[in-house]
Design an enzyme around this catalytic site. Structure first.
Site, PDB file in Angstrom:
ATOM      1  N   GLU A 711       0.835  -1.198   0.000  1.00  0.00           N
ATOM      2  CA  GLU A 711       0.000   0.000   0.000  1.00  0.00           C
ATOM      3  C   GLU A 711       0.871   1.251   0.000  1.00  0.00           C
ATOM      4  O   GLU A 711       0.629   2.204  -0.767  1.00  0.00           O
ATOM      5  CB  GLU A 711      -0.918  -0.003   1.218  1.00  0.00           C
ATOM      6  N   GLY A 832      -2.653   5.990   4.266  1.00  0.00           N
ATOM      7  CA  GLY A 832      -1.661   4.929   4.193  1.00  0.00           C
ATOM      8  C   GLY A 832      -0.649   4.984   5.313  1.00  0.00           C
ATOM      9  O   GLY A 832       0.354   4.266   5.289  1.00  0.00           O
TER      10      GLY A 832
END
Length: 848
Positions: A711, A832
């Site tokens: 990610e 994130g």
């Protein structure tokens, strides 16, 4: 033009050509004759080609054969004259007098073969004060006035047009025209002649129309102020919102009227007829073009008579334009020749006359190597080659007597047949579809490609700015996939993006289109409808291209790189068959619901809970800032299944659209990425079947930590791509924007700013490419992923701020791409894992 690599069936089939090897226009002229079907034998000299070009990549050698002859050695000239005796044409490009001194000048050759057409290619001609002076294309253009008229900047130097105008247009093409005319004369009258083509003459000849305009008072020596040199506002090149360019050639009134209407400048359109208002018209045209990207404007003008076209790079041209045209087929064919072409056997220590083309790819891989004795004429070094059989020209057939099969580049299709028996074959249709890696439901199946060498000149293989460095990350497969992504963006995204921004949501049709194009489920196994390729570099290509297009709203990266790994690595076989086909087709859009109003990045603070009721869970709680929250059909929810377990009491439950008690709140109004729906989600006694548990019970913490590296890499890749693109846009802007009577680029402070950003981008790109490579090979750890995410996104933020500042007031206008990039990119340092969290992870790894 002939349509095969070994074009012996073209209109010049049966015509025999001897080429005395040189560089530039002579070989190009012989190449054109070979493409038209002539049998060309190239006489190479000892020591190899003059510019040292690898024969495997010298496309002017295609469809030719070769013989190595030392014309300065005893018997060398006699060997060439033996070839000339059975030839129809000779091509040479020596300085005046050289061929005569070597014994192969026009008198000697015509004495052996009175029907010969002797083609001479020179720069300054055979006589005159400069005849024996060394020179190249740029010098010939310079003295004819041709170079002086090229380029848009009246106060800057002229623009060098590669070597296309002089060497090949004024040189090769003029020589070929003269040779073919003389060949017809020889066929009718039985006598040959000398054709002398001088590049300086051809370059002057090309300017015939301009000389007419000059004589009529319609041309000024000052560059950039005339009708055809960019001075006319409706005949020029304009920058688009993404830093690319569109070419406008709306000279005739009807074409101009349509151009003005489609561009939306009807209010200043009458300025066309008033030269005093041309500056006003040019400014209006430039301002309009800056409001959209090149792909968006291409879509606007497609199929119209406005005479507007996108300015494409060498690599963009075949895939991106000229659809189904002969030019497209030519460009594709030439590109494929670069990878694998029939070429003459390269000169070696022995004298060889090859009888069949060899694969350039094979030569590049294995070196010249031995050629079978049945297909060569060979002598020992130092001796003259034995004279060939006087009864015929060296054969163009293989040892078996049949024609050698054409050598094709990987993935190219055989050229089409000639539809009419009365016309020569045209270039075959070699359409090359950009491939989705490994897709079973596509034409091309591929396994996971190895990390290969990149072609150094591809634009996506260089970092941004003047300090651009060669990238060694991507292979040809990735380039093909990149073209697929660009086509998808141009067709399915950019024409609709402004409306999506206004609506605050992306159309579901775009997701289904992405599925059809093979952009979803890249790493999903083929049996479930995916690409079957876990190479993260394909995801990096997606992130780079969507970022450069300024279209982060359609969150394919979230779908593929963040949520995809949960489904592929944690789902049961039954879950995979239930969810993955729709995941890959775009019918099922996904989201992950982790963040809560009071928790943020703290997993221990999650309050959403799931109570075990035997055959199902009862889910209660709420989530916020959920990307794809409105569109999502599958939502992976992080919920507390063991209250006393803290962060290790969390599980992943898949909530599906339509489950009772599952409600969506408002589509949150963000400062950027407005088309990407971000929502609040509410769960009130939602019954989640036990078979919707994803992974291990109470295993969410481990699962989340496992996938965070990818990610963060996806976010980092988008970050550096955005920074590089902003730098490109701003570099172009400061060159054109004037202040205090000169371009901004002339100010030292501006040059320092650009230099600093270019250096930071280049250094960051090098680190990111290494991280991408490591991740593609399964070697990237969480610490380096955190470094990449922190540094790249903070760099993106800094570059966006500095670039907006350099744009001045225009940078604050929403219609300028730098303004949208400034707001779209601000979230990058937050989601994130914030920059502060990234630093904490790195610090703990070093200090404990």
């Amino acid at each position: 033009m002939a349509g095969t690599r070994n074009a012996r069936n073209g209109p010049l089939s049966g015509v025999r050509v001897v080429e005395l090897a040189g560089i530039g226009p002579g070989p190009f002229a012989a190449m054109l004759l070979a493409d038209l079907g002539a049998d060309v034998v190239r006489v190479d000299r000892p020591g190899g080609p003059g510019l040292g070009i690898d024969p495997a990549h010298d496309l002017t050698n295609r469809n030719k054969r070769s013989v190595l002859v030392d014309l300065k050695a005893e018997g060398g000239a006699a060997t060439v004259l033996d070839l000339v005796a059975r030839a129809d044409i000779l091509i040479e490009g020596y300085r005046p007098g050289v061929a005569e001194r070597l014994g192969v000048g026009p008198d000697a050759c015509l004495a052996r073969n009175p029907r010969l057409v002797y083609g001479r290619m020179t720069g300054w001609g055979q006589d005159g004060p400069l005849a024996s002076t060394a020179g190249h294309d740029i010098a010939y253009l310079a003295v004819t006035g041709t170079l002086g008229m090229i380029g848009p900047d009246p106060d800057g130097p002229p623009t060098v047009p590669a070597n296309l105008v002089g060497d090949y247009a004024g040189g090769s093409l003029y020589l070929v025209v003269g040779v073919l005319a003389a060949l017809r004369h020889a066929g009718e009258h039985g006598e040959g002649q000398v054709v002398d083509a001088a590049i300086v003459d051809g370059a002057a000849h090309l300017a015939t129309m301009i000389h007419g305009m000059l004589a009529a008072g319609g041309w000024q020596d000052r560059r950039g102020v005339n009708l055809l040199d960019g001075g006319c506002p409706f005949y020029g090149v304009y920058e688009t919102a993404d830093g690319r360019h569109m070419a406008v050639g709306a000279l005739e009134q009807p074409f101009y009227d349509e151009f003005a209407r489609l561009l939306g400048i009807e209010d200043v359109a009458p300025a066309r007829k008033d030269l005093g208002r041309w500056d006003e018209l040019r400014a209006a045209v430039a301002a309009r073009f800056r409001t959209r990207t090149r792909e968006e404007w291409t879509a606007v003008f497609a199929g119209t008579d406005a005479c507007v076209a996108p300015v494409l790079s060498m690599r963009e041209a075949p895939p991106s334009a000229l659809r189904s045209t002969r030019t497209e087929r030519l460009l594709r064919l030439v590109r494929s020749w670069a990878g694998s072409m029939p070429s003459p056997g390269p000169p070696g220590r022995s004298t060889r006359t090859t009888s069949a083309p060899r694969s350039a790819r094979s030569m590049a891989a294995n070196g010249p190597g031995p050629i079978p004795a049945s297909s060569t004429t060979r002598t020992r070094p130092g001796r003259t080659a034995p004279r060939p059989d006087r009864s015929r020209f060296p054969p163009a057939r293989g040892a078996s007597g049949g024609r050698p099969p054409p050598v094709r580049a990987s993935g190219a299709r055989a050229p089409g047949r000639n539809p009419s028996p009365t016309r020569p074959p045209v270039l075959g249709h070699t359409r090359h579809r950009a491939r989705r890696p490994g897709a079973a439901r596509r034409r091309h199946r591929r396994g996971r490609p190895r990390l290969g060498r990149a072609h150094p000149d591809h634009p996506t293989r260089r970092t941004a700015g003047a300090a651009g460095m060669k990238r060694q990350l991507y292979t040809a497969d990735h380039d093909a996939f990149r073209e697929t992504v660009r086509t998808f963006l141009a067709k399915e995204v950019l024409p609709h993006y402004e409306q999506w921004e206004k609506d605050g949501i992306v159309s579901r049709d775009a997701w289904r289109a992405a599925g059809r194009q093979g952009l979803l489920g890249l790493a999903v196994a083929e049996e479930y409808g995916g690409g079957g390729n876990a190479d993260f570099r394909y995801s990096a290509v997606l992130a780079e291209e969507f970022t450069r297009a300024g279209a982060p709203g359609i969150a394919l990266g979230l779908h593929n790189d963040i949520i995809g790994p949960y489904l592929t690595s944690l789902a049961t076989e039954e879950q995979k068959r239930r969810w993955l086909p729709g995941f890959c087709s775009g019918e099922l859009i996904t989201a992950i619901a982790m963040t809560e109003p009071g928790a943020g990045s703290d997993l221990q603070g999650i309050r959403t809970s799931a109570e075990d009721r035997g055959d199902h869970w009862v889910l209660n709680g709420s989530k916020t800032f959920i990307s794809n929250g409105i569109l999502a059909d599958l939502v992976i929810v992080v919920a507390k299944t063991t209250p006393e377990g803290g962060a290790h009491g969390l599980s992943l439950l898949v909530v599906e659209r339509g489950m009772e008690g599952f409600e969506r709140g408002r589509n949150l109004d963000k400062i950027g990425q407005k088309s990407q729906d971000t929502a609040e989600l509410f769960f009130h006694d939602v019954r989640v079947p036990k078979e919707n548990l994803l992974g291990e019970l109470d295993g969410a913490f481990v699962h989340l930590m496992t996938n965070l590296a990818q990610e963060r890499m996806a976010i980092a890749v988008a970050g550096i791509a955005a920074a590089e693109h902003l730098l490109e846009i701003t570099t172009t802007y400061v060159k054109e924007r004037e202040a205090f009577g000169r371009p901004l680029s002339r100010l030292q402070h501006v040059r320092f700013e650009i230099a600093e950003m270019a250096t930071e981008c280049a250094v960051t790109r090098t680190f990111l490419d290494r991280c991408i490579t490591d991740h593609a090979e399964g070697r990237l750890d969480a610490v380096h992923a955190s470094m990449a995410k922190w540094w790249a996104t903070e760099l993106q933020k800094r570059v966006a701020d500095r670039c907006l500042q350099l744009h001045g007031g225009y940078g604050y206008m929403a219609e300028f791409p730098v303004a949208r990039a400034f707001t779209d990119g601000r979230i990058q340092t937050i989601y994130g894992g914030t920059t502060e969290i990234m630093k904490e992870i790195i610090g703990r790894s070093l200090l404990g």
